[in-house]
Design a protein around this motif. Structure first.
Motif, PDB file in Angstrom:
ATOM      1  N   PRO A  49      -1.326   8.806   1.454  1.00  0.00           N
ATOM      2  CA  PRO A  49      -2.656   9.328   1.157  1.00  0.00           C
ATOM      3  C   PRO A  49      -3.731   8.359   1.642  1.00  0.00           C
ATOM      4  N   GLU A  50      -4.917   8.889   1.868  1.00  0.00           N
ATOM      5  CA  GLU A  50      -6.052   8.023   2.180  1.00  0.00           C
ATOM      6  C   GLU A  50      -6.386   7.216   0.927  1.00  0.00           C
ATOM      7  N   LEU A  51      -6.550   5.915   1.106  1.00  0.00           N
ATOM      8  CA  LEU A  51      -6.860   5.017  -0.011  1.00  0.00           C
ATOM      9  C   LEU A  51      -8.198   4.338   0.226  1.00  0.00           C
ATOM     10  N   GLU A  52      -8.994   4.292  -0.808  1.00  0.00           N
ATOM     11  CA  GLU A  52     -10.302   3.635  -0.752  1.00  0.00           C
ATOM     12  C   GLU A  52     -10.227   2.342  -1.548  1.00  0.00           C
ATOM     13  N   ILE A  53     -10.585   1.242  -0.893  1.00  0.00           N
ATOM     14  CA  ILE A  53     -10.491  -0.096  -1.493  1.00  0.00           C
ATOM     15  C   ILE A  53     -11.896  -0.638  -1.696  1.00  0.00           C
ATOM     16  N   ASP A  54     -12.118  -1.233  -2.865  1.00  0.00           N
ATOM     17  CA  ASP A  54     -13.440  -1.745  -3.180  1.00  0.00           C
ATOM     18  C   ASP A  54     -13.326  -3.043  -3.985  1.00  0.00           C
ATOM     19  N   ASP A  55     -14.380  -3.831  -3.919  1.00  0.00           N
ATOM     20  CA  ASP A  55     -14.526  -5.059  -4.708  1.00  0.00           C
ATOM     21  C   ASP A  55     -13.445  -6.100  -4.454  1.00  0.00           C
ATOM     22  N   VAL A  56     -13.095  -6.271  -3.174  1.00  0.00           N
ATOM     23  CA  VAL A  56     -12.174  -7.344  -2.788  1.00  0.00           C
ATOM     24  C   VAL A  56     -12.923  -8.672  -2.944  1.00  0.00           C
ATOM     25  N   PRO A  57     -12.331  -9.666  -3.589  1.00  0.00           N
ATOM     26  CA  PRO A  57     -13.010 -10.961  -3.738  1.00  0.00           C
ATOM     27  C   PRO A  57     -13.376 -11.550  -2.371  1.00  0.00           C
ATOM     28  N   GLU A  58     -14.541 -12.174  -2.291  1.00  0.00           N
ATOM     29  CA  GLU A  58     -15.027 -12.764  -1.036  1.00  0.00           C
ATOM     30  C   GLU A  58     -14.050 -13.773  -0.445  1.00  0.00           C
ATOM     31  N   GLU A  59     -13.379 -14.526  -1.295  1.00  0.00           N
ATOM     32  CA  GLU A  59     -12.485 -15.576  -0.810  1.00  0.00           C
ATOM     33  C   GLU A  59     -11.096 -15.059  -0.425  1.00  0.00           C
ATOM     34  N   ALA A  60     -10.857 -13.767  -0.532  1.00  0.00           N
ATOM     35  CA  ALA A  60      -9.555 -13.194  -0.171  1.00  0.00           C
ATOM     36  C   ALA A  60      -9.302 -13.335   1.329  1.00  0.00           C
ATOM     37  N   GLU A  61      -8.078 -13.697   1.667  1.00  0.00           N
ATOM     38  CA  GLU A  61      -7.644 -13.818   3.061  1.00  0.00           C
ATOM     39  C   GLU A  61      -6.767 -12.643   3.477  1.00  0.00           C
ATOM     40  N   SER A  62      -6.161 -11.965   2.496  1.00  0.00           N
ATOM     41  CA  SER A  62      -5.314 -10.817   2.802  1.00  0.00           C
ATOM     42  C   SER A  62      -5.078  -9.982   1.554  1.00  0.00           C
ATOM     43  N   LEU A  63      -4.550  -8.780   1.786  1.00  0.00           N
ATOM     44  CA  LEU A  63      -4.183  -7.873   0.706  1.00  0.00           C
ATOM     45  C   LEU A  63      -2.706  -7.511   0.839  1.00  0.00           C
ATOM     46  N   VAL A  64      -2.090  -7.207  -0.301  1.00  0.00           N
ATOM     47  CA  VAL A  64      -0.719  -6.706  -0.351  1.00  0.00           C
ATOM     48  C   VAL A  64      -0.777  -5.354  -1.046  1.00  0.00           C
ATOM     49  N   LEU A  65      -0.086  -4.361  -0.478  1.00  0.00           N
ATOM     50  CA  LEU A  65      -0.032  -3.022  -1.051  1.00  0.00           C
ATOM     51  C   LEU A  65       1.429  -2.626  -1.243  1.00  0.00           C
ATOM     52  N   VAL A  66       1.736  -2.130  -2.428  1.00  0.00           N
ATOM     53  CA  VAL A  66       3.081  -1.649  -2.742  1.00  0.00           C
ATOM     54  C   VAL A  66       2.961  -0.275  -3.384  1.00  0.00           C
ATOM     55  N   MET A  67       3.809   0.640  -2.944  1.00  0.00           N
ATOM     56  CA  MET A  67       3.979   1.920  -3.640  1.00  0.00           C
ATOM     57  C   MET A  67       5.435   1.983  -4.063  1.00  0.00           C
ATOM     58  N   ASP A  68       5.661   2.129  -5.362  1.00  0.00           N
ATOM     59  CA  ASP A  68       7.039   2.199  -5.837  1.00  0.00           C
ATOM     60  C   ASP A  68       7.204   3.268  -6.907  1.00  0.00           C
ATOM     61  N   ASP A  69       8.450   3.519  -7.251  1.00  0.00           N
ATOM     62  CA  ASP A  69       8.817   4.568  -8.202  1.00  0.00           C
ATOM     63  C   ASP A  69       9.679   3.970  -9.307  1.00  0.00           C
ATOM     64  N   PRO A  70       9.063   3.579 -10.430  1.00  0.00           N
ATOM     65  CA  PRO A  70       9.858   3.030 -11.519  1.00  0.00           C
ATOM     66  C   PRO A  70      10.733   4.080 -12.200  1.00  0.00           C
ATOM     67  N   ASP A  71      10.372   5.360 -12.086  1.00  0.00           N
ATOM     68  CA  ASP A  71      11.174   6.421 -12.702  1.00  0.00           C
ATOM     69  C   ASP A  71      12.523   6.595 -12.002  1.00  0.00           C
ATOM     70  N   ALA A  72      12.668   6.037 -10.818  1.00  0.00           N
ATOM     71  CA  ALA A  72      13.931   6.137 -10.079  1.00  0.00           C
ATOM     72  C   ALA A  72      15.044   5.355 -10.762  1.00  0.00           C
ATOM     73  N   ARG A  73      14.684   4.440 -11.671  1.00  0.00           N
ATOM     74  CA  ARG A  73      15.708   3.644 -12.351  1.00  0.00           C
ATOM     75  C   ARG A  73      16.774   4.529 -12.990  1.00  0.00           C
ATOM     76  N   ASP A  74      16.360   5.660 -13.580  1.00  0.00           N
ATOM     77  CA  ASP A  74      17.324   6.550 -14.229  1.00  0.00           C
ATOM     78  C   ASP A  74      18.277   7.178 -13.219  1.00  0.00           C
ATOM     79  N   ALA A  75      17.795   7.437 -12.009  1.00  0.00           N
ATOM     80  CA  ALA A  75      18.612   8.114 -10.992  1.00  0.00           C
ATOM     81  C   ALA A  75      19.410   7.147 -10.125  1.00  0.00           C
ATOM     82  N   VAL A  76      18.787   6.024  -9.718  1.00  0.00           N
ATOM     83  CA  VAL A  76      19.453   5.120  -8.773  1.00  0.00           C
ATOM     84  C   VAL A  76      19.690   3.716  -9.332  1.00  0.00           C
ATOM     85  N   GLY A  77      19.153   3.424 -10.504  1.00  0.00           N
ATOM     86  CA  GLY A  77      19.413   2.141 -11.141  1.00  0.00           C
ATOM     87  C   GLY A  77      18.417   1.042 -10.858  1.00  0.00           C
ATOM     88  N   PHE A  78      17.375   1.321 -10.073  1.00  0.00           N
ATOM     89  CA  PHE A  78      16.366   0.308  -9.775  1.00  0.00           C
ATOM     90  C   PHE A  78      15.042   0.988  -9.420  1.00  0.00           C
TER      91      PHE A  78
END
Length: 172
Positions: A41-70
């Motif tokens: 999806p299109e993501l809108e990012i705002d209010d990144v600290p001025e001193e930031a050198e990079s960003l990390v983005l993760v999309m995960d599925d915690p509900d998968a633990r029941d189906a696949v164990g992690f």
């Protein structure tokens, strides 16, 4: 110790990330699904600290633990330019824009929701760092987390959640 990127990220600082096509906690559009268009999806990012050198983005599925164990990783991107304001739908960043790591589909790409049972909640986590990680694209989430905390400082963090239930199709 549990990795920060394995659990819900609590709001830290003013950093924010939102989707253009759905609100926090709502059903995501069909196009994000792995068996559909498989586009982030299109993501809108705002209010990144001025001193930031990079960003990390993760999309995960915690509900998968029941189906696949992690917790299933669908998207892992680091060394994102902190000046970015919008991650476009279907983003395929160049090596200069960011590094895309491997998801649990064993693809260095976005891998959309594909719940094996019923509706799952998908977390979009965003971290602002005071350093670039410089990791090889083969790095996994644990290595990204370890490097981020050992070689730098997390300046801000946020998350939002989208749900996905293939039986609840939405038109976008």
């Amino acid at each position: 110790m549990t990795s920060l990127l394995e659990v819900d990220v609590e709001q830290y600082g003013d950093l924010s990330v939102e989707a253009a096509d759905f609100n926090d906690g709502e059903q995501m559009p069909d196009y994000v699904g792995y068996v559909n268009e498989n586009e982030n999806p299109e993501l809108e990012i705002d209010d990144v600290p001025e001193e930031a050198e990079s960003l990390v983005l993760v999309m995960d599925d915690p509900d998968a633990r029941d189906a696949v164990g992690f917790t299933y990783d669908h998207w892992l991107v680091w060394d994102i330019d902190p000046d970015i304001e919008t991650i476009p739908r279907g983003w395929e960043p160049s090596a200069e824009d960011a590094t895309v790591g491997y998801n649990d589909f064993v693809e260095a790409d976005y891998g959309g929701p594909s719940p094996p049972d019923d509706s799952h909640a998908y977390r979009f986590k965003l971290l602002a760092l005071d350093t670039e990680l410089g990791l090889d694209p083969a790095a996994r989430k644990a290595v990204v987390q370890m490097t981020a905390t050992m070689e730098g400082e997390i300046l801000a963090a946020t998350q939002f959640v989208g749900t996905y239930d293939p039986s609840q199709g939405t038109a976008f």
